[in-house]
Scaffold this active site. Structure first.
Site, short mmCIF file in Angstrom:
data_model
loop_
_atom_site.label_atom_id
_atom_site.label_comp_id
_atom_site.label_asym_id
_atom_site.label_seq_id
_atom_site.Cartn_x
_atom_site.Cartn_y
_atom_site.Cartn_z
N LYS A 148 -10.19 6.59 -4.53
CA LYS A 148 -11.26 5.80 -3.91
C LYS A 148 -12.61 6.14 -4.56
CE LYS A 148 -8.50 5.29 0.19
NZ LYS A 148 -7.99 5.82 1.42
N GLN A 160 -9.69 9.36 6.13
CA GLN A 160 -8.35 9.32 5.53
C GLN A 160 -7.29 9.75 6.55
OE1 GLN A 160 -7.73 8.11 2.46
NE2 GLN A 160 -5.56 8.44 2.70
N ASP A 162 -11.84 0.09 6.62
CA ASP A 162 -10.38 0.04 6.69
C ASP A 162 -9.89 -1.17 7.49
OD1 ASP A 162 -8.83 2.01 5.40
OD2 ASP A 162 -9.44 3.55 6.84
N1 GUN Z 1 -3.66 6.72 4.65
C1 GUN Z 1 -2.75 5.96 4.01
N2 GUN Z 1 -3.23 4.72 3.82
C2 GUN Z 1 -4.47 4.70 4.36
C3 GUN Z 1 -5.47 3.70 4.46
O1 GUN Z 1 -5.32 2.54 4.03
N3 GUN Z 1 -6.61 4.08 5.08
C4 GUN Z 1 -6.81 5.32 5.58
N4 GUN Z 1 -7.96 5.59 6.18
N5 GUN Z 1 -5.89 6.27 5.50
C5 GUN Z 1 -4.74 5.96 4.88
#
Ligand code: GUN
Length: 285
Positions: free
Chosen positions: A53, A97, A120
């Site tokens: 990211k 996350q 998200d």
């Molecule tokens: N963990 C696995 N996929 C995701 C996601 O798309 N967003 C977040 N915040 N955590 C994750």
């Protein structure tokens, strides 16, 4: 032979377009969008996603701050961190996350993020807005899947779409997005009876179940569009593999996504899009 949709290539194209747009923001708005990612603990997969990211943010020109906190952080401490980011006008997007350590209530954390900064698209108000067909932030993976189908020129309207998996993050929202595009959608899960007979009926098959090579050739009909959301370690080789037995299914599919280099990169790219959307909305565009 199937058409292979490269999420990696499409992502590169989308990121280049976004970078051109973001480059105009300092003059237009006085700054670039700012995404804050919170990582709790030291889970290697989460560390790798968070790094991805940050790297994508750099390519697009988005400011990225990654906040690391130990797995021992209390729920209240995490909530007050989120409160301060909600109140910080220089922050446009907040992502915590997942998964979080067991002593922290994930739903409580997601709910604490300001819905306008919920890049998200996991906040209950964004989820509700999606299901009510109102403007909202759409979760990144489902959004990326629809983009890939569009890029490959797949007609969704009127098609029989089957989604394997009913998670809040992928299965349910992608089913809703397919429905909104006038597909006839079936959602399958662990209790579905005679799954192969259901999946063989699919014209578009989205697999998000988290089991290595779960979908085998006998479960897919000739000409099916196959979207593989899985990211698994092959139990024998340790290599990354999807939820679809790619080598066996690819010859039958008309369109397929690989793992790695398929849906995964698109998720991160759509996160960049969501961050820009949140920023532009705030700036009154
Ligand atoms: N963990 C696995 N996929 C995701 C996601 O798309 N967003 C977040 N915040 N955590 C994750």
């Amino acid at each position: 032979m199937a058409t292979i949709i490269s999420g990696k290539e499409l992502s590169a194209k989308m990121k280049a377009e976004m970078a051109r747009k973001v480059a105009t923001f300092p003059e237009k708005y006085g700054r670039v969008p700012h995404l804050v990612v919170i990582l709790v603990g030291e889970d290697p997969a989460s560390q790798s996603y968070v790094k991805g990211k940050a790297k994508a943010s750099e390519v697009v020109g988005i400011k990225n701050t990654t906040i690391l906190r130990p797995a021992s952080i209390t729920q209240d401490e995490l909530l007050s961190l989120i409160d301060s980011l909600n109140a910080d006008d220089s922050v446009d997007g907040i992502l915590v996350q997942l998964p979080l350590p067991a002593h922290i209530d994930e739903a409580r954390i997601i709910e604490a993020i300001a819905k306008e900064k919920d890049v998200d698209g996991f906040h209950p108000l964004n989820v509700a807005a999606l299901w009510m067909k109102q403007p909202c932030i759409v979760a990144c993976t489902p959004k990326g899947i629809i983009r890939m189908l569009d890029e490959a020129g797949v007609e969704i309207s009127g098609k029989k779409a089957v989604v394997i998996g009913r998670s809040q993050i992928v299965g349910l929202p992608v089913a809703k997005l397919l429905l909104d595009r006038n597909a006839t959608v079936t959602i399958c899960h662990s209790r579905t009876k005679d799954l192969p007979s259901v999946t063989r009926d699919a014209e578009i098959l989205v697999v998000a179940i988290g089991r290595p090579r779960f979908v085998t050739a006998d479960m897919v009909s000739e000409g099916t569009v196959v979207i593989d959301v899985g990211v698994n370690r092959d139990p024998e080789t340790g290599k990354l593999c999807g939820d679809v037995d790619y080598d066996a299914v690819e010859p039958k599919a008309s369109v397929i996504t690989p793992v790695p280099g398929g849906v995964g990169p698109m998720t991160i790219t759509c996160l960049m899009e969501n961050t820009i959307e949140c920023f532009e909305k705030k700036m009154g565009k």
